[in-house]
Design an enzyme around this catalytic site. Sequence first.
Site, PDB file in Angstrom:
ATOM      1  N   HIS B  27     -54.251  13.855  19.780  1.00  0.00           N
ATOM      2  CA  HIS B  27     -53.960  13.530  18.384  1.00  0.00           C
ATOM      3  C   HIS B  27     -53.559  14.717  17.526  1.00  0.00           C
ATOM      4  CE1 HIS B  27     -58.504  14.167  17.764  1.00  0.00           C
ATOM      5  NE2 HIS B  27     -57.984  14.951  16.850  1.00  0.00           N
ATOM      6  N   ARG B  31     -55.401  15.648   6.671  1.00  0.00           N
ATOM      7  CA  ARG B  31     -56.316  15.186   5.629  1.00  0.00           C
ATOM      8  C   ARG B  31     -55.535  14.320   4.633  1.00  0.00           C
ATOM      9  NH1 ARG B  31     -57.462  20.493   6.850  1.00  0.00           N
ATOM     10  NH2 ARG B  31     -59.619  20.916   7.466  1.00  0.00           N
ATOM     11  N   GLU B  93     -54.867  11.132  13.582  1.00  0.00           N
ATOM     12  CA  GLU B  93     -56.203  11.112  12.992  1.00  0.00           C
ATOM     13  C   GLU B  93     -56.071  11.412  11.505  1.00  0.00           C
ATOM     14  OE1 GLU B  93     -59.048  14.015  14.429  1.00  0.00           O
ATOM     15  OE2 GLU B  93     -60.588  13.353  13.041  1.00  0.00           O
ATOM     16  N   ASN B  97     -61.966  12.915   2.827  1.00  0.00           N
ATOM     17  CA  ASN B  97     -63.171  13.438   2.182  1.00  0.00           C
ATOM     18  C   ASN B  97     -63.513  12.521   1.009  1.00  0.00           C
ATOM     19  OD1 ASN B  97     -63.870  16.008   3.640  1.00  0.00           O
ATOM     20  ND2 ASN B  97     -61.715  16.409   3.186  1.00  0.00           N
ATOM     21  N   ARG B 116     -46.736  28.374   4.023  1.00  0.00           N
ATOM     22  CA  ARG B 116     -46.208  27.427   4.997  1.00  0.00           C
ATOM     23  C   ARG B 116     -46.952  27.490   6.330  1.00  0.00           C
ATOM     24  NH1 ARG B 116     -39.913  27.662   5.519  1.00  0.00           N
ATOM     25  NH2 ARG B 116     -40.357  29.832   6.010  1.00  0.00           N
ATOM     26  N   HIS B 120     -44.096  18.868   9.964  1.00  0.00           N
ATOM     27  CA  HIS B 120     -43.922  17.421   9.814  1.00  0.00           C
ATOM     28  C   HIS B 120     -44.370  16.678  11.062  1.00  0.00           C
ATOM     29  CE1 HIS B 120     -39.928  18.848  11.503  1.00  0.00           C
ATOM     30  NE2 HIS B 120     -40.222  17.906  12.374  1.00  0.00           N
ATOM     31  N   GLU B 166     -40.198  13.103   9.808  1.00  0.00           N
ATOM     32  CA  GLU B 166     -38.803  13.096  10.236  1.00  0.00           C
ATOM     33  C   GLU B 166     -38.493  11.763  10.914  1.00  0.00           C
ATOM     34  OE1 GLU B 166     -37.931  16.251  12.988  1.00  0.00           O
ATOM     35  OE2 GLU B 166     -35.753  15.913  12.893  1.00  0.00           O
TER      36      GLU B 166
END
Lengths: 175, 175
Positions: B27, B31, B93, B97, B116, B120, B166
């Site tokens: 996976h 968040r 996943e 929070n 950075r 994506h 994308e």
Amino acid sequence: MSLHDLLHKFQVSEKVEAETKDYVFNHTMIRVKDLQQSIQFYANVLGFIPVYEQVFEDAAFTIVYMVRRALTEIPVDDAARKEWVLGQSGVLELTYNHGTEQDPAFHYHNGNSDPRGFGHLCISVPDVVKECQRFERLGVTFQKKLAEGRMNYIAFIKDPDDYWIEILQPTPLSA
Amino acid sequence: MSLHDLLHKFQVSEKVEAETKDYVFNHTMIRVKDLQQSIQFYANVLGFIPVYEQVFEDAAFTIVYMVRRALTEIPVDDAARKEWVLGQSGVLELTYNHGTEQDPAFHYHNGNSDPRGFGHLCISVPDVVKECQRFERLGVTFQKKLAEGRMNYIAFIKDPDDYWIEILQPTPLSA
């Protein structure tokens, strides 16, 4: 919670399955400072094979697709291989901006300190204890060893850019 | 570049395949601010099914695994389904929070502005023009439409947290 209850709780319609059935979750892209170092990590530690490289000279960046497949499954022909990898699931795309590896101060942000966002990649393995021992032998850096913290059934290793990679096994650990 | 040359260029050993053959790229974790909103986006726009939820009350967060599989392939039994999803590839996943959705100013960082890092996710589709029309009908936000910029064969849509996704097709666009 049952699958039915989960779908109901999150108001997920079952009809969307038909509309999106040919979609593929193809890849996750992360930027890496040193392409050679990252490819060696993902290949030699985690078994990803670099199957396609595209260099954008004008924009000064390179992308490499890596995929965990047996070599015998990967098309030999270049054009066929590009088309093939874009239809696979579980692909990792590395983006390398030319020259970043020559700046000692340059580093990417792994998303786990402010500002947070992306968390980690995860590799599941049949035996997490055994594979963590393999990572130790290979000199891999750990963010969290199995015995550390409250969750003693998962570990986190770090790639050359400090991105976190969770290591777990699908089944409970034996006592 | 041929596959053989790619492996040679990046000094990838073919022997690693045996050591890592049972690993699975399971996976990618991101968040999200509003769990319900994100699940509806990934389900209704991109066809991911929420198959497992775990609430960590003490640490005040929840994780949800989502996977693009036919409903008929997903185990009904809860314990079997958890074990199953941790052995699959192409899982997403979501980590939530608790309470973040109640703070209007709260937002996660998508990795595409400083600092950075993560770039994506990518969904490949059989016909990128047709599916971009579907996204328009659904009111999805675009980071880049097909016709914008130099790469007129890929689009980027945005999820509720502004993570970029994308959209491409493996084959060349018809003229």
